[in-house]
Design a protein around this motif. Structure first.
Motif, PDB file in Angstrom:
ATOM      1  N   GLY A   1       8.483 -42.890 -18.312  1.00  0.00           N
ATOM      2  CA  GLY A   1       9.168 -41.585 -18.476  1.00  0.00           C
ATOM      3  C   GLY A   1       7.778 -40.849 -17.009  1.00  0.00           C
ATOM      4  O   GLY A   1       8.274 -39.491 -17.854  1.00  0.00           O
ATOM      5  N   SER A   2       7.100 -41.448 -16.886  1.00  0.00           N
ATOM      6  CA  SER A   2       6.300 -40.533 -16.096  1.00  0.00           C
ATOM      7  C   SER A   2       7.257 -39.858 -14.851  1.00  0.00           C
ATOM      8  O   SER A   2       6.196 -38.780 -14.246  1.00  0.00           O
TER       9      SER A   2
ATOM     10  N   ARG B   1      13.874 -46.591 -16.983  1.00  0.00           N
ATOM     11  CA  ARG B   1      13.267 -47.117 -15.369  1.00  0.00           C
ATOM     12  C   ARG B   1      13.352 -46.730 -14.881  1.00  0.00           C
ATOM     13  O   ARG B   1      14.770 -46.216 -14.170  1.00  0.00           O
ATOM     14  N   ARG B   2      12.581 -47.132 -13.511  1.00  0.00           N
ATOM     15  CA  ARG B   2      12.618 -46.583 -11.948  1.00  0.00           C
ATOM     16  C   ARG B   2      13.398 -47.516 -11.282  1.00  0.00           C
ATOM     17  O   ARG B   2      12.943 -48.479 -11.308  1.00  0.00           O
ATOM     18  N   ILE B   3      13.993 -46.886 -10.518  1.00  0.00           N
ATOM     19  CA  ILE B   3      15.045 -47.931  -9.609  1.00  0.00           C
ATOM     20  C   ILE B   3      15.263 -47.294  -8.398  1.00  0.00           C
ATOM     21  O   ILE B   3      16.049 -46.231  -8.894  1.00  0.00           O
ATOM     22  N   GLU B   4      14.259 -47.122  -7.524  1.00  0.00           N
ATOM     23  CA  GLU B   4      13.655 -46.560  -6.317  1.00  0.00           C
ATOM     24  C   GLU B   4      14.313 -44.772  -6.523  1.00  0.00           C
ATOM     25  O   GLU B   4      12.761 -44.947  -7.033  1.00  0.00           O
ATOM     26  N   ASP B   5      14.818 -43.880  -6.285  1.00  0.00           N
ATOM     27  CA  ASP B   5      14.545 -42.390  -6.242  1.00  0.00           C
ATOM     28  C   ASP B   5      15.279 -42.191  -8.579  1.00  0.00           C
ATOM     29  O   ASP B   5      15.397 -40.942  -7.928  1.00  0.00           O
TER      30      ASP B   5
ATOM     31  N   PRO C   1      17.722 -38.143 -11.170  1.00  0.00           N
ATOM     32  CA  PRO C   1      16.987 -38.486 -10.120  1.00  0.00           C
ATOM     33  C   PRO C   1      15.768 -38.388 -10.645  1.00  0.00           C
ATOM     34  O   PRO C   1      15.009 -38.150 -11.355  1.00  0.00           O
ATOM     35  N   CYS C   2      14.273 -38.653  -9.749  1.00  0.00           N
ATOM     36  CA  CYS C   2      13.668 -38.979 -10.027  1.00  0.00           C
ATOM     37  C   CYS C   2      12.899 -37.606  -9.883  1.00  0.00           C
ATOM     38  O   CYS C   2      11.419 -37.005 -10.190  1.00  0.00           O
TER      39      CYS C   2
ATOM     40  N   LYS D   1       4.567 -44.930 -25.550  1.00  0.00           N
ATOM     41  CA  LYS D   1       3.584 -44.285 -24.865  1.00  0.00           C
ATOM     42  C   LYS D   1       4.451 -44.517 -23.548  1.00  0.00           C
ATOM     43  O   LYS D   1       4.762 -45.657 -23.096  1.00  0.00           O
ATOM     44  N   THR D   2       5.109 -43.885 -23.635  1.00  0.00           N
ATOM     45  CA  THR D   2       6.008 -43.166 -21.978  1.00  0.00           C
ATOM     46  C   THR D   2       5.589 -42.901 -20.811  1.00  0.00           C
ATOM     47  O   THR D   2       5.715 -43.263 -19.773  1.00  0.00           O
TER      48      THR D   2
END
Length: 182
Positions: free
Chosen positions: A65-66, A107-111, A176-177, A35-36
């Motif tokens: 991954g949202s 994983r998210r790192i800033e933008d 990019p996010c 589950k991401t």
């Protein structure tokens, strides 16, 4: 907890072995689910997790991954599918069971989203233009996966890097996010 109860039933000999095996398979399927926060990515990673399990490959996955909903599901599948298929193919032939491991971190790192895929291999990567070349004999039918991954990452304004350190292959992606503005 369920596995412990199954062992207890098995030791007591009170439940049919085929029923216990069916319960274990259901638990294995549940354990393989990832589950991401992104349903398309969940499907891809769960499928590849089960493929690893069926081949005796350890698969460690920490993925959030949202924030990458803007990637088309078919592109997500092609990107992660190609990367993980290559890792599975390289890993399943290894003679050392301790090296039959694949690790994925999203994983998210800033933008940006940082993706790191790592696996062991017994072959040296042959690179051309920053991309690994196929080691398969029939070059007309193989060797398009890495280029496809590169094109997909670039489509969304990201970057991809392949790197080998000894017998470990690393694939790094930066996405990019949010979708790039057109």
């Amino acid at each position: 907890d369920l596995r412990h109860q199954i062992r207890g039933f098995r030791n007591a000999g009170k439940v049919d072995e085929s029923a216990l095996q069916e319960m274990e398979q259901a638990i294995d399927t549940y354990d393989a689910m990832i589950k991401t926060g992104n349903p398309a990515l969940d499907i891809i990673l769960t499928e590849k997790s089960m493929a690893c399990r069926n081949r005796g490959i350890g698969f460690t996955c920490m993925a959030e991954g949202s924030g990458i909903f803007y990637l088309e599901p078919s592109d997500l599948y092609a990107l992660f599918g190609n990367a993980l298929d290559n890792a599975i193919e390289a890993t399943e032939v290894l003679p050392d069971p301790d090296k039959k491991q694949i690790s994925l971190t999203v994983r998210r790192i800033e933008d940006f989203y940082s993706v790191h895929l790592q696996n062991y291999t017994q072959h040296r990567l042959v690179m051309a233009g920053g991309l690994p070349q196929t080691s398969k004999e029939n070059k007309l039918e193989h060797g398009f996966g890495a280029r496809s991954m590169q094109l997909l990452v670039e489509k969304y304004g990201g970057e991809i890097t392949f790197y080998q350190d000894g017998d470990v292959v690393n694939v790094y992606l930066l996405l990019p996010c949010r979708a790039p503005e057109t």
